[in-house]
Design an enzyme around this catalytic site. Structure first.
Site, PDB file in Angstrom:
ATOM      1  N   LYS A  27       0.818  -1.204   0.000  1.00 26.31           N
ATOM      2  CA  LYS A  27       0.000   0.000   0.000  1.00 26.31           C
ATOM      3  C   LYS A  27       0.855   1.259   0.000  1.00 26.31           C
ATOM      4  O   LYS A  27       0.691   2.161  -0.826  1.00 26.31           O
ATOM      5  CB  LYS A  27      -0.942   0.008   1.213  1.00 26.31           C
ATOM      6  N   ARG A  97      -3.815   2.798   7.880  1.00 21.68           N
ATOM      7  CA  ARG A  97      -4.082   1.533   7.195  1.00 21.68           C
ATOM      8  C   ARG A  97      -2.835   0.653   7.217  1.00 21.68           C
ATOM      9  O   ARG A  97      -1.722   1.141   7.113  1.00 21.68           O
ATOM     10  CB  ARG A  97      -4.485   1.784   5.737  1.00 21.68           C
ATOM     11  N   GLY A 106      -8.296  -7.417   3.747  1.00 18.68           N
ATOM     12  CA  GLY A 106      -9.206  -7.548   4.874  1.00 18.68           C
ATOM     13  C   GLY A 106      -8.653  -8.260   6.086  1.00 18.68           C
ATOM     14  O   GLY A 106      -9.330  -8.384   7.105  1.00 18.68           O
ATOM     15  N   MET A 108      -5.935  -7.462   8.010  1.00 16.57           N
ATOM     16  CA  MET A 108      -5.453  -6.587   9.082  1.00 16.57           C
ATOM     17  C   MET A 108      -6.381  -5.388   9.214  1.00 16.57           C
ATOM     18  O   MET A 108      -7.343  -5.240   8.454  1.00 16.57           O
ATOM     19  CB  MET A 108      -4.009  -6.175   8.810  1.00 16.57           C
ATOM     20  N   ARG A 357      -3.030  -1.686  -6.488  1.00 17.63           N
ATOM     21  CA  ARG A 357      -2.222  -2.879  -6.202  1.00 17.63           C
ATOM     22  C   ARG A 357      -2.496  -3.912  -7.288  1.00 17.63           C
ATOM     23  O   ARG A 357      -3.491  -3.820  -8.013  1.00 17.63           O
ATOM     24  CB  ARG A 357      -2.573  -3.453  -4.824  1.00 17.63           C
ATOM     25  N   HIS A 473     -15.591  -8.784   0.350  1.00 19.93           N
ATOM     26  CA  HIS A 473     -14.578  -9.657   0.964  1.00 19.93           C
ATOM     27  C   HIS A 473     -14.705 -11.086   0.437  1.00 19.93           C
ATOM     28  O   HIS A 473     -13.720 -11.719   0.052  1.00 19.93           O
ATOM     29  CB  HIS A 473     -14.733  -9.634   2.483  1.00 19.93           C
ATOM     30  N   ARG A 579       2.068 -48.276 -11.096  1.00 18.29           N
ATOM     31  CA  ARG A 579       2.027 -49.170  -9.929  1.00 18.29           C
ATOM     32  C   ARG A 579       1.324 -50.466 -10.328  1.00 18.29           C
ATOM     33  O   ARG A 579       0.111 -50.473 -10.532  1.00 18.29           O
ATOM     34  CB  ARG A 579       1.284 -48.507  -8.772  1.00 18.29           C
ATOM     35  N   ARG A 635       6.777 -50.168 -12.065  1.00 11.24           N
ATOM     36  CA  ARG A 635       7.324 -50.631 -10.784  1.00 11.24           C
ATOM     37  C   ARG A 635       6.817 -52.033 -10.486  1.00 11.24           C
ATOM     38  O   ARG A 635       5.617 -52.301 -10.570  1.00 11.24           O
ATOM     39  CB  ARG A 635       6.909 -49.677  -9.656  1.00 11.24           C
ATOM     40  N   GLU A 762      14.109 -44.827  -1.966  1.00  9.67           N
ATOM     41  CA  GLU A 762      13.150 -44.430  -0.930  1.00  9.67           C
ATOM     42  C   GLU A 762      13.631 -44.783   0.475  1.00  9.67           C
ATOM     43  O   GLU A 762      12.873 -44.652   1.440  1.00  9.67           O
ATOM     44  CB  GLU A 762      11.784 -45.073  -1.219  1.00  9.67           C
ATOM     45  N   SER A 781      14.634 -43.301  -9.490  1.00 11.52           N
ATOM     46  CA  SER A 781      13.407 -42.528  -9.332  1.00 11.52           C
ATOM     47  C   SER A 781      13.175 -42.368  -7.834  1.00 11.52           C
ATOM     48  O   SER A 781      13.077 -43.366  -7.110  1.00 11.52           O
ATOM     49  CB  SER A 781      12.218 -43.237  -9.979  1.00 11.52           C
ATOM     50  N   GLY A 783      11.303 -41.975  -4.642  1.00  5.66           N
ATOM     51  CA  GLY A 783       9.978 -42.136  -4.027  1.00  5.66           C
ATOM     52  C   GLY A 783       9.955 -41.330  -2.746  1.00  5.66           C
ATOM     53  O   GLY A 783      10.197 -41.869  -1.664  1.00  5.66           O
ATOM     54  N   THR A 784       9.691 -40.045  -2.875  1.00  2.00           N
ATOM     55  CA  THR A 784       9.869 -39.152  -1.716  1.00  2.00           C
ATOM     56  C   THR A 784       8.794 -39.322  -0.644  1.00  2.00           C
ATOM     57  O   THR A 784       8.971 -38.845   0.469  1.00  2.00           O
ATOM     58  CB  THR A 784       9.928 -37.687  -2.168  1.00  2.00           C
ATOM     59  N   ASN A 785       7.682 -39.999  -0.953  1.00  2.00           N
ATOM     60  CA  ASN A 785       6.705 -40.288   0.110  1.00  2.00           C
ATOM     61  C   ASN A 785       7.358 -41.200   1.152  1.00  2.00           C
ATOM     62  O   ASN A 785       7.372 -40.906   2.349  1.00  2.00           O
ATOM     63  CB  ASN A 785       5.463 -40.982  -0.463  1.00  2.00           C
ATOM     64  N   ASP A 786       7.887 -42.346   0.666  1.00  2.00           N
ATOM     65  CA  ASP A 786       8.523 -43.280   1.593  1.00  2.00           C
ATOM     66  C   ASP A 786       9.846 -42.744   2.120  1.00  2.00           C
ATOM     67  O   ASP A 786      10.214 -43.006   3.273  1.00  2.00           O
ATOM     68  CB  ASP A 786       8.752 -44.636   0.907  1.00  2.00           C
ATOM     69  N   CYS A 848       8.971 -39.483  -8.284  1.00  2.00           N
ATOM     70  CA  CYS A 848       7.615 -39.956  -8.568  1.00  2.00           C
ATOM     71  C   CYS A 848       6.711 -39.926  -7.346  1.00  2.00           C
ATOM     72  O   CYS A 848       5.575 -40.399  -7.395  1.00  2.00           O
ATOM     73  CB  CYS A 848       7.638 -41.363  -9.158  1.00  2.00           C
ATOM     74  N   TYR A 868      13.522 -35.338 -14.791  1.00  2.00           N
ATOM     75  CA  TYR A 868      12.076 -35.192 -14.899  1.00  2.00           C
ATOM     76  C   TYR A 868      11.426 -35.256 -13.516  1.00  2.00           C
ATOM     77  O   TYR A 868      12.042 -35.703 -12.539  1.00  2.00           O
ATOM     78  CB  TYR A 868      11.481 -36.289 -15.795  1.00  2.00           C
TER      79      TYR A 868
END
Length: 900
Positions: A27, A97, A106, A108, A357, A473, A579, A635, A762, A781, A783-786, A848, A868
């Site tokens: 602002k 303001r 809205g 703050m 803005r 709002h 899978r 896999r 993984e 590859s 496997g970032t979950n595990d 993946c 990739y």
């Protein structure tokens, strides 16, 4: 030389500029920029974000010398405006303001009409010759100051604001409906009641001294940086807490003096669709808060925006002012080279600009504006790509109403944010959160939303309000969130106590289903079927530009030909994870799978696997055909075997009869497969080690399918991925099976196909010994979950019970299963890539896990040199755009360093 904490703007000159957003907030920096552009802006000054940070770091004290700086700049404002703060004859009134470096609409607080007391009130009356206007300002000031500074605003959602209660009580006594119907005497009575209310609630008289009012308001604005709704908004939008807010003190100009005065909000292009047309709303005889609060439904800015012949546009009512506003908005858009959200006030026929803005917009609008502004020569293709936030793309992938569906329209409101939403009606933000936690989809219905509703809006499928316009709002926040919203639906009556909405003789109660069409404003009872959107036109062109810029490939996680087809339509360049276990859960295959599991020896297992082979081969044939020349990573079996077996006694009995063994035998097998921690147990490559015939069958299905499709003159690029490898010898053993089967199949089919064998990284040990594993693997590859599970020692199935608490308590910044933990998990990823490529420089590397479609994680993958990312089909466009952003940011960084 002492540090500068206050920056003046006014009289055509400003100490700041738009480039100083980090210091002056959005602002303040834009007020300074407009001043320097010779746009009419009421004089004022901005207290920097550094003061806010100092305030919180030093037990809510201000830095030395700040008061003196404020007084010095207040004198400049007095001189520029020809009035004097606290003067009984010609008083200067100011607003305070908030303004963070990014827009937080809205969230703050603001205080208007500061400087009014019994003496200056008389000066205001004398200067304007309008007693009603003066008392209207005074009662607004007491209410706003009481709520924001003195803390009288209700904390619980169901509580009524005490000032609003007093207004409603007086209107009832006087027999009037609107605030504008209140007479001068009524407003005088309101002032008296408000002051009594303050005395009763706080034990003190309402402050009369203007400077006490000013510094109280400044403190309240800094305090609002840490109010509940601002904290929630920062969390939802990943805004750092340490940024703080600036506070702009500005001379008041008044849109509530009479019929020749007004206030309004406008967008230089349509924020919902992106169409190049001036778009906005205004209210005659009102102050700015009246428009955004949705208390009164405003009128359109121009004739083109009229939907009702009875509406009077600003273009018609004040044509000269409108033409001036038109010149200003065009100047601002050309200058900023982006769509602007502007606020203005007309005081007795004179136009003043209060804010500009970057306008919040829907994803649809963002894409259209980016492409059209490029064609207009305002921005480059690179800028166009950067203008669209990858997270926004998700909005374009949400369903819309099925055009073939038949339904009755209950009522129509304003199409405030496009898309379709179906859910059960709730009437409060708290109720929305509770129902969402229970797994229910909800529509939040409110008279009008306020900033306190932010947490309910975040979990709702859509929002419906009875009051407010396209710039209320609800509309602004819904567009920013990508939520469907229908606003200003005056045809509905909402009864919070009974928990129902009424439209003429139709009643819909809490918990009943409602469908919203945010693109047309239609409100429909019950559930309406939805359809997936088609992506073409501007979106297709923008994505083409993104693809030209990105370095990362984007593949998809797909287990069926249908998923593969959808992913290709979204621009996937291959399959990064297929899978195979998902194929075995089909009803016509699960029995053969279970027969294999309960077999007493290898012969029995091979007999069952022989039944599965043609089924699995056919799946791969369909996927290879769909991908037609693109790589497909398949896999081998990953989950523990107990997941395929029934657990309930009745189901075990039924299966035992079907496969010809006793209940006791099957029960014993189910029990023997039970593991205390199956995610760290007998699964992945460990199954292949124990039962090599499983790997053998799957490899044969892959290569036979590849040969069949290759004979159809379709290029096939199979890549076989062995999961959960922790030691190179596991991969070596499994690879021997795959290579042997490949040789046998190619000999049988008289076809030779190039293929790769790799592994999913993984486990921490795999990342740390990646140089050894790369001796055997053609690709990695991640496997970032595990990997996140094993690095953190968390179960992703159970951690949801407490991870939110960790985020709330700031132990961790984000849920690591949603955004890749770059510091810990990411370090292992980086180490693994470096070690792997040291052994094998041509090692193909991708990701993946679910992080493959999350923008900040995609950017990380770019920086660490992956080839990739792979994600679910509907997140492919997000990953493509995120990859382009990463490449552009790298280029910009290199260019900046080069210039330095």
């Amino acid at each position: 030389m002492s540090k500068k904490f206050v920056y003046f703007f006014g009289g055509g000159k400003a100490a700041g500029s738009a480039r100083m957003k980090d210091l002056l907030g959005g602002k303040g920096s834009n007020l300074a920029e407009m001043t320097n552009l010779s746009i009419p802006v009421p004089a004022g000054f901005t207290i920097t974000t550094e003061v806010c940070r100092y305030y919180y770091a030093n037990k809510k004290r201000y830095p030395p010398g700040l008061r003196e700086e404020i007084e010095k700049n207040l004198t400049k404002v007095e001189k520029a405006m020809g009035t004097k703060f606290g003067d009984a004859k010609n008083p200067l009134l100011v607003s305070v303001r908030s303004g963070a470096r990014v827009s937080m609409p809205g969230m703050m607080d603001t205080v208007l009409n500061i400087g009014l007391n019994e003496k200056t009130l008389q000066g205001l009356i004398s200067a304007t010759q309008n007693e009603r206007f003066a008392y209207d300002c005074y009662r607004r000031f007491i209410q706003m100051y009481g709520d924001v500074v003195l803390g009288l605003k209700p904390r619980e959602e169901k509580e009524i604001d005490p000032f609003e209660g007093a207004i409603q009580e007086l209107k009832k006594e006087r027999g009037v409906k609107l605030d504008t119907d209140l007479t001068v005497e009524d407003l005088k009575e309101l002032v008296r009641r408000f002051k009594t209310l303050v005395k009763e609630r706080t034990g003190q008289d309402f402050p009369e001294e203007p400077r006490k009012q000013l510094f109280g308001s400044i403190g309240a604005v800094f305090e609002s940086w840490n109010n509940k709704r601002a904290i929630e908004y920062r969390r939802l939008n990943n805004i750092p807490e340490e940024w703080g807010t600036a506070a702009s003190v500005q001379a008041m100009v008044f849109g509530n003096i009479g019929e020749d005065s007004a206030t309004g909000v406008a967008f230089t292009r349509d924020p919902a669709t992106g169409e190049k047309k001036f778009y906005g709303e205004y209210l005659v005889n009102a102050q700015g808060e009246d428009v955004v609060a949705g208390i009164r439904t405003p009128q359109p800015i121009n004739i083109a925006g009229k939907t009702d012949p009875s509406q009077i546009s600003l273009e018609e009512k004040m044509s000269q002012v409108y033409r001036e506003l038109e010149k200003i908005y065009k100047k601002l858009e050309r200058h900023y080279r982006d769509m602007q959200d502007i606020e203005f006030t007309i005081q007795k026929g004179r136009l003043w600009m209060l804010q500009t803005r970057k306008g919040k917009r829907t994803a649809q609008a963002a894409v259209r504006m980016a492409v059209e502004m490029t064609k207009e020569g305002l921005i480059s293709k690179q800028e166009a790509v950067l203008r669209v936030d990858p997270d926004q793309i998700d909005q374009l992938l949400h369903p819309t109403l099925d055009p073939k569906a038949k339904f009755e329209v209950l009522v129509k409101g304003l199409p405030a944010s496009p898309g379709a939403a179906v859910g059960q009606i709730v009437f409060s933000a708290e109720e929305a959160v509770e129902e969402a936690k229970a797994g229910n989809k909800v529509i939040l219905v409110r008279l009008e939303t306020s900033a306190e509703d932010i947490h309910g809006m975040a979990v709702a499928q859509g929002i419906l309000t009875a009051r407010g316009g396209m710039t209320s709002h609800a509309a602004v926040v819904a567009r920013g969130m990508g939520k469907c919203c229908v606003a200003g639906c005056s045809g509905i009556e909402i009864d919070y106590e009974k928990g129902e909405i009424r439209v003429k003789d139709k009643i819909i109660k809490r918990g009943e289903y409602l469908t919203l069409d945010g693109s047309t404003g239609r409100v429909i009872p019950g559930k309406v079927p939805t359809v997936a959107p088609s992506l073409s036109g501007d979106f297709a062109l923008l994505m083409k530009w993104a693809d030209q810029l990105r370095k990362l490939g984007v593949r998809t996680n797909a287990d069926t030909p249908k998923d593969a087809r959808v992913a290709r339509e979204f621009g996937a360049e291959g399959i990064g994870l297929c899978r195979t276990e998902h194929m075995f859960f089909n009803p016509d295959r699960i029995d053969a799978m279970r027969e294999m599991i309960v077999a007493k020896n290898e012969e029995g297992r091979r007999k069952a696997l022989a039944k599965l082979l043609p089924m699995q081969r056919e799946d791969f044939v369909g996927i290879f055909r769909e991908m037609d020349g693109l790589p497909v990573i398949i896999r081998t079996l990953d989950p523990p075997l107990h997941e395929f077996l029934p657990q309930k006694e009745e189901e075990i009995k039924e299966l035992a009869e079907k496969i010809g063994i006793t209940f006791e035998e099957l029960q014993a097998k189910v029990t023997s497969l039970h593991e205390a921690n199956p995610m760290l147990g007998h699964r992945g490559c460990r199954l292949g080690v124990a039962y090599p015939e499983i790997t053998e069958m799957q490899a044969r299905a892959i290569f036979e399918a590849a040969c069949q499709v290759a004979k159809e003159k379709i290029k096939v690029i199979p890549e076989v991925m062995i999961p959960l490898v922790g030691h190179m010898n596991e991969l070596k053993m499994q690879r021997k099976i795959v290579d042997r089967v490949a040789f046998e199949v190619f000999e049988e089919q008289k076809v030779k196909i190039k293929y790769l064998v790799g592994t999913m990284i993984e486990l921490p040990r795999a990342a740390l010994t990646a140089d050894r594993i790369a001796e055997v693997a053609d690709f990695f590859s991640y496997g970032t979950n595990d990997l996140t599970q094993t690095v953190y020692g968390l179960s992703r199935d159970d951690a949801g019970k407490f991870l939110n608490l960790y985020v709330e308590k700031k132990i961790i910044p984000e849920d690591p299963f949603q955004k890749l933990d770059q510091e810990g998990v990411g370090l292992l990823v980086e180490v693994g890539i470096q070690k792997g490529r040291k052994t094998r420089p041509d090692l193909e590397v991708g990701i993946c896990g679910e992080h493959g479609g999350e923008p900040s994680s995609v950017e990380f993958c770019h920086w660490v040199g992956m080839d990739y990312v792979s994600c679910s089909p509907y997140r492919v466009p997000i990953a493509r755009l995120a990859a382009a952003h990463a490449a552009l940011k790298e280029k910009m960084k290199i260019e900046v360093v080069g210039e330095a």
